[in-house]
Write a protein that holds these residues in place. Structure first.
Motif, PDB file in Angstrom:
ATOM      1  N   VAL A 504       0.833  -1.202   0.000  1.00 51.19           N
ATOM      2  CA  VAL A 504       0.000   0.000   0.000  1.00 51.19           C
ATOM      3  C   VAL A 504       0.868   1.253   0.000  1.00 51.19           C
ATOM      4  O   VAL A 504       0.653   2.182  -0.796  1.00 51.19           O
ATOM      5  CB  VAL A 504      -0.944   0.002   1.223  1.00 51.19           C
ATOM      6  N   THR A 505       1.856   1.287   0.878  1.00 45.08           N
ATOM      7  CA  THR A 505       2.721   2.465   0.981  1.00 45.08           C
ATOM      8  C   THR A 505       3.475   2.705  -0.324  1.00 45.08           C
ATOM      9  O   THR A 505       3.531   3.834  -0.828  1.00 45.08           O
ATOM     10  CB  THR A 505       3.710   2.295   2.143  1.00 45.08           C
ATOM     11  N   ALA A 506       4.052   1.641  -0.880  1.00 46.43           N
ATOM     12  CA  ALA A 506       4.805   1.777  -2.129  1.00 46.43           C
ATOM     13  C   ALA A 506       3.904   2.233  -3.269  1.00 46.43           C
ATOM     14  O   ALA A 506       4.295   3.074  -4.088  1.00 46.43           O
ATOM     15  CB  ALA A 506       5.481   0.463  -2.478  1.00 46.43           C
ATOM     16  N   ALA A 507       2.697   1.697  -3.339  1.00 48.06           N
ATOM     17  CA  ALA A 507       1.759   2.076  -4.398  1.00 48.06           C
ATOM     18  C   ALA A 507       1.348   3.538  -4.268  1.00 48.06           C
ATOM     19  O   ALA A 507       1.229   4.253  -5.272  1.00 48.06           O
ATOM     20  CB  ALA A 507       0.532   1.170  -4.355  1.00 48.06           C
ATOM     21  N   ALA A 508       1.138   3.992  -3.032  1.00 54.67           N
ATOM     22  CA  ALA A 508       0.733   5.381  -2.814  1.00 54.67           C
ATOM     23  C   ALA A 508       1.861   6.343  -3.163  1.00 54.67           C
ATOM     24  O   ALA A 508       1.635   7.382  -3.792  1.00 54.67           O
ATOM     25  CB  ALA A 508       0.289   5.577  -1.368  1.00 54.67           C
ATOM     26  N   ILE A 509       3.081   6.006  -2.770  1.00 53.31           N
ATOM     27  CA  ILE A 509       4.221   6.882  -3.069  1.00 53.31           C
ATOM     28  C   ILE A 509       4.431   6.992  -4.576  1.00 53.31           C
ATOM     29  O   ILE A 509       4.686   8.075  -5.111  1.00 53.31           O
ATOM     30  CB  ILE A 509       5.495   6.348  -2.379  1.00 53.31           C
ATOM     31  N   ALA A 510       4.291   5.861  -5.273  1.00 56.75           N
ATOM     32  CA  ALA A 510       4.532   5.835  -6.720  1.00 56.75           C
ATOM     33  C   ALA A 510       3.316   6.245  -7.540  1.00 56.75           C
ATOM     34  O   ALA A 510       3.420   6.406  -8.755  1.00 56.75           O
ATOM     35  CB  ALA A 510       4.973   4.429  -7.140  1.00 56.75           C
TER      36      ALA A 510
END
Length: 581
Positions: A504-510
């Motif tokens: 989730v965090t990686a998807a939101a940042i990217a």
């Protein structure tokens, strides 16, 4: 509980203890992630290679020191140096038991984060010309933008979903003239729609409504006056049609911003250009002809230009046409200044494939109007190739031969439409195969994921049948002996669950919501795979009639899978059925 964030903090702390001279900026570059090969361990970090050169040391020397430090960590069963200086960790089973406890306790909030810190982000998507119903070409951007909005909200941002209504261009005059013909048709005239106007039947009801409201009185009015009335009525009708189409996919915007409010004397464009002049961001000059343009095709004249190259664009941009009217880009600058003045320092625009050339100019405009205080990300959604009877099916709003969003949803349903459009990166073209998305097989990704959720409920039904005295309430599951989850197969499934917060965090940042679809499909595959092993090995079955406590522990694992599937599908805007027909 985010295992990766937990160990990122531990690794950073260890590096600080071992090498106090390391700065925070260097520590921020350290990554803890799954190793490329699961056989190498549970976690891997590049910490030694990040800090070795600034320290003037060999990466393996730093890695060896870090390995020695972690030999005393009770959560780590083994830690070793690999390759040029990577460090691989294997974690003890209690770490994975903590993950299951966290899912049980946090439920719908497992994976939710405070990454955004409540920061306001404006996500503008769809923004199709209000000249007809949504067609399949708009649908991908609509689903992408809506899913990204949900992802960012889930990650702690204050999200505003915005639709920019292109209601000030020449296409609106064309729409009004097309509707006027339908009005005449409603009055009994035989009409012929000339080339260049919109022939779609969706304007027929608008013509009928005009007849009911005005009778034949519009025919007696001067053309300009009649068209002004028609323009207002048809814009309202088209916008309602668009909203209804989007609602079929569960898409609702918070703001519908009319381009027309930017125009007119004293409007946003006038005010923005005045502000730009005060900041010396506008000048009078000449532009070179674009590549491919001959001198005959290019008007070499002095123009009012925006200093776009000062903000990263490839060329400066014209703001006023030769006829004195504003360019589209002038409106774009004013619009994004309006966003900034509304409090948005973070902006995301979702555009179609034909707008790829707009990326740098929109980013330049945002930097300029915010004096570099705001950031802009432009996400381009590539084309969807719709297959009909195995052949590409072309569409054209002008010709009336179009496949609408409503057609697609009616054919395959909202769930399949949303999931399949997210099951590929937005910047990659894709085929939308009607046959595939209607199959109830493992080859159909949305069916495969929803079936995993339904299978979880089926397992609970089996437990109730085989162990009728077993309490499977949420309280009982929360108190289950999770420590009984110890087999490699079980822990492998927990490892996939543990990756959810990081995903989730990686998807939101990217700004890459397709990662959510990829992840939940991977989780479904792991769950189905474990279930299949239980068919061959009774010791791995979720329900064991001879061991109620082990059964309850495994049911807690099943419920954790169910919960994470629900969390992921919630972001994707896809339902989680308890059974499939």
């Amino acid at each position: 509980m985010d295992v990766f964030a937990l160990f990122s903090a531990r690794v950073a702390n260890a590096m600080h203890v071992l090498y106090p001279e390391i700065g925070a900026d260097l520590l921020a570059r350290i990554v803890v992630e799954p190793p490329r090969d699961a056989a190498h361990g549970d976690l891997s970090t590049n910490a030694a290679m990040v800090v070795a050169k600034p320290l003037g040391k060999n990466p393996r020397e730093v890695a060896t020191a870090l390995v020695d430090h972690f030999r005393h960590d009770s959560d780590v069963t083994s830690v070793e140096v690999a390759g040029p200086g990577f460090i691989n960790f294997r974690l003890d089973a209690p770490v994975w038991h903590q993950v299951l406890r966290a899912i049980s306790q946090q439920g719908a909030d497992y994976g939710r984060s405070t990454l955004g810190g409540g920061a306001a982000v404006n996500i503008e998507y769809v923004s199709a010309n209000p000249t007809g119903p949504m067609h399949v070409g708009h649908t991908r951007g609509a689903v992408f933008g809506d899913t990204l909005s949900s992802l960012m909200a889930y990650s702690g941002y204050e999200v505003t979903r915005e639709y920019y209504i292109n209601d000030a261009g020449s296409q609106i005059d064309t729409l009004a003239r097309s509707t006027m013909l339908r009005y005449r048709e409603a009055l009994g005239e035989t009409i012929e729609i000339p080339p260049g106007l919109y022939p779609g039947d969706y304007l027929v009801p608008v013509g009928e409504a005009l007849k009911v409201e005005f009778g034949d009185s519009l025919l007696a009015k001067p053309e300009a006056e009649a068209l002004a009335i028609v323009r207002e009525r048809v814009l309202v009708a088209m916008l309602e049609l668009i909203k209804a189409d989007l609602a079929l996919l569960g898409i609702h915007h918070d703001v519908f911003f009319s381009e027309r409010q930017l125009h007119g004397q004293g409007g946003d464009i006038d005010l923005t250009l005045q502000w730009l002049r005060e900041k010396d961001m506008i000048y009078q000059g000449r532009l070179e002809a674009p590549k491919g343009k001959t001198p005959e095709e290019w008007e070499d004249r002095e123009q009012t230009l925006f200093r776009a190259t000062d903000f990263g664009d490839d060329t400066d941009r014209a703001l006023i046409k030769s006829d004195g009217s504003y360019t589209y880009f002038a409106a774009d600058i004013a619009y994004h200044r309006n966003k900034f003045l509304r409090g948005f320092n973070h902006m995301i625009n979702v555009l179609g494939a034909d707008h790829s050339g707009y990326v740098k100019r929109l980013q330049a405009a945002t930097k300029a109007v915010s004096l570099n205080a705001a950031d802009m990300d432009v996400r381009i959604c590539q084309l969807v190739r719709l297959l009909k009877n195995g052949e590409p099916f072309k569409m054209s709003k002008r010709s009336g031969d179009l496949v609408t969003l409503a057609d697609v949803v009616e054919e395959v349903g909202a769930d399949a439409t949303r999931f399949m459009l997210m099951y590929r990166r937005n910047d990659a073209s894709m085929d939308f195969d009607f046959a595939l998305v209607k199959e109830q097989t493992k080859d159909n990704p949305v069916f495969y994921v929803q079936y995993a959720h339904a299978r979880a409920y089926s397992i609970f039904k089996t437990a109730t049948r085989d162990l009728p005295a077993l309490d499977t309430s949420p309280a009982a599951l929360a108190a289950a002996e999770i420590e009984r989850i110890v087999t490699p197969e079980e822990l492998d499934l927990v490892r996939v669950l543990a990756a959810w917060p990081r995903t989730v965090t990686a998807a939101a940042i990217a700004h890459e919501p397709h990662r959510i679809a990829f992840y939940v499909h991977e989780l479904a595959a792991a769950f189905h795979g474990f279930w299949a092993k239980g068919k061959d090995d009774p010791q791995l079955r979720f329900v064991n009639s001879d061991d109620p406590k082990l059964t309850l522990a495994r049911l807690a694992l099943v419920d954790a899978v169910r919960q994470v599937i629900v969390n992921a599908l919630g972001i994707l805007g896809v339902s989680a059925p308890t059974e499939l027909s």
